[in-house]
Design an enzyme around this catalytic site. Structure first.
Site, PDB file in Angstrom:
ATOM      1  N   VAL A  76       0.856  -1.153   0.002  1.00  0.00           N
ATOM      2  CA  VAL A  76      -0.040   0.095  -0.105  1.00  0.00           C
ATOM      3  C   VAL A  76       1.039   1.316   0.080  1.00  0.00           C
ATOM      4  CG1 VAL A  76      -1.909   1.335   1.294  1.00  0.00           C
ATOM      5  CG2 VAL A  76      -1.767  -1.055   1.201  1.00  0.00           C
ATOM      6  N   HIS A  77       1.338   1.608  -1.108  1.00  0.00           N
ATOM      7  CA  HIS A  77       2.190   2.888  -1.169  1.00  0.00           C
ATOM      8  C   HIS A  77       1.236   4.034  -1.638  1.00  0.00           C
ATOM      9  CE1 HIS A  77       2.020   2.601  -5.625  1.00  0.00           C
ATOM     10  NE2 HIS A  77       2.120   1.343  -5.536  1.00  0.00           N
ATOM     11  N   ALA A  78       1.687   5.191  -1.991  1.00  0.00           N
ATOM     12  CA  ALA A  78       0.907   6.315  -2.168  1.00  0.00           C
ATOM     13  C   ALA A  78      -0.365   6.275  -3.093  1.00  0.00           C
ATOM     14  CB  ALA A  78       1.587   7.560  -2.598  1.00  0.00           C
TER      15      ALA A  78
END
Lengths: 337, 94
Positions: free
Chosen positions: B20-22
């Protein structure tokens, strides 16, 4: 209003925040040199968990009174304990130690560089408890150990809000998503105040009445501004615009203006917010589009400082008004016309 | 605040490789923001508001980790279904 996010789904936290523990290894890494520690049990594992912030001393436990012993607490053996053990027959002393070590003791410290007899180390080894000796006096040892344990094991909660230092007062902005907490804090930063953390604030309790707020280590003073995206406040505004941690002193609740609601008009009644059982003054600020919340925030901070300096503007104004009304009544009472 | 709603919960595993990155966080927050319910997401004891992008990013949820959503409100079940589905489909990345 209790702000700390209760997390009952997380095992073992009783809704009071994240359960914290450190290992003996952590303590050594951070405090070995300061505490002048010498490891007397080199083969013993250091993964044991310390869960209690206050160190204990065995005291009466060595005399057989075991009722008050709490597991997870580091145990400090001072001159009293060592002299008492030495006064017993070694076999008897070792037996009492074993009964004591039975209580989930994470680590034992012997102070003042006192001699530790071999049966002491053997008993500790049986229960896999590491033993350290310090050259410090018991008093000084406690003084140096206490703040570290308290900071490392203090109860902590996460709060959806933004924390800023405004004129030295820690203002925690809370309110529903999209209300404008980040925009408000950005405005404050632009006016020379300092950002501690945006959107996600950790609050930890020091002692009984101090709440310290700080950000997540990954966040590093970044914030999200709707329409712009993620910005780096330190890169944009410089080092003067940020702070690592700040005592939370006033909670500012931002709300959409509601005609049906009574807002505080005099400042005579004080609202409060509770974080980790500590009551903090709370100010509810209603918002409507285009309202400048920045100046209001500065006034909230200054008003807080003024109260600390002994000036409660609302109360004093009220007092003067009451006195003025009193005079009028006296005048009328004497008017027998 | 007169209505009383039960807490609904659902867990889901992060499947997309980058975690779950940006971008996924933004998608998640956007989806959560469409619901009236109060929604939280939790990983490894850290619990954050699912409508806060910084909060969701700070979970540092990598591939294979489990996110637990909780929701309270009028559309809680629908919110949980939508959000877990979004995570399950890997945020439609890759």
């Amino acid at each position: 209003m209790d702000l700390g996010l209760p997390t009952p789904l997380f095992p073992g936290n009783n809704g009071r925040g994240m359960e914290r523990s450190i290992t003996v290894e952590d303590l050594l890494r951070d405090r070995e040199a300061i505490l002048h520690l010498e490891n007397l049990s080199p083969d013993t594992g250091l993964r044991r968990k310390i869960t209690q912030a206050t160190p204990g001393s065995p005291g009466l436990a060595l005399a057989g009174f075991m009722a008050r012993i709490r597991g997870g607490r580091v145990q400090v053996f001072g001159e009293t304990e060592m002299a008492f053990l030495a006064s017993l027959d070694p076999a008897e002393a070792a037996e009492r130690l074993r009964a004591f070590f039975h209580h989930e003791i994470p680590v034992v410290f012997v102070t003042k560089g006192l001699e530790v007899p071999p049966w002491f180390l053997e008993a500790a080894k049986e229960y896999k408890i590491p033993v350290f000796r310090t050259t410090l006096s018991t008093g000084l040892f406690f003084q140096l150990l206490n703040p570290y344990l308290e900071a490392a094991l203090a109860p902590t909660v996460s709060i959806h809000g933004s924390l800023a230092d405004v004129y030295g007062v820690g203002l925690l902005f809370v309110g529903q998503s999209g209300i404008g907490k980040s925009e408000c804090v950005l405005d404050l930063v632009e006016r020379g105040h300092r950002l501690v953390a945006d959107d996600l604030v950790f609050a930890t309790r020091r002692g009984n009445d101090i709440i310290i707020g700080y950000g997540h280590e990954l966040q590093r003073h970044h914030m999200e501004i709707r329409g712009v995206g993620i910005i780096d406040v330190r890169a944009l505004f410089g080092i003067r615009a940020i702070r690592q941690q700040k005592r939370i002193e006033v909670v500012v609740q931002l709300e959409v203006w509601d005609d049906q609601r009574d807002y505080n008009r005099t400042g005579l009644e004080e609202e409060e917010a509770v974080i980790l059982g500590v009551s903090l003054p709370k100010v509810t600020v209603p918002l409507n589009p285009g309202k400048n919340i920045t100046v209001i925030s500065e006034v909230v901070a200054m008003n807080h400082l003024l109260k600390y300096a002994g000036v409660d503007s609302a109360r004093e104004f009220d007092q003067r008004m009451r006195e003025a009304l009193q005079v009028t009544r006296k005048y009328l009472e004497e008017d027998y016309e | 605040m007169s209505e009383v709603h039960q807490v609904k919960a659902a867990s889901v595993e992060v499947v997309n490789r980058a975690g779950v990155h940006a971008r996924p966080a933004a998608a998640l927050v956007k989806a959560a923001g469409r619901f009236r319910s109060e929604i939280h997401v939790e990983k490894d004891g850290l619990r954050v508001n699912a409508k806060s992008i910084m909060g969701v990013l700070m979970l540092a949820a990598e591939q294979g980790s489990t996110l637990r959503f909780t929701a309270v409100g009028p559309d809680a079940e629908e919110a949980l279904a939508t959000l877990t589905e979004l995570v399950r489909r890997g945020f439609e990345e890759e």
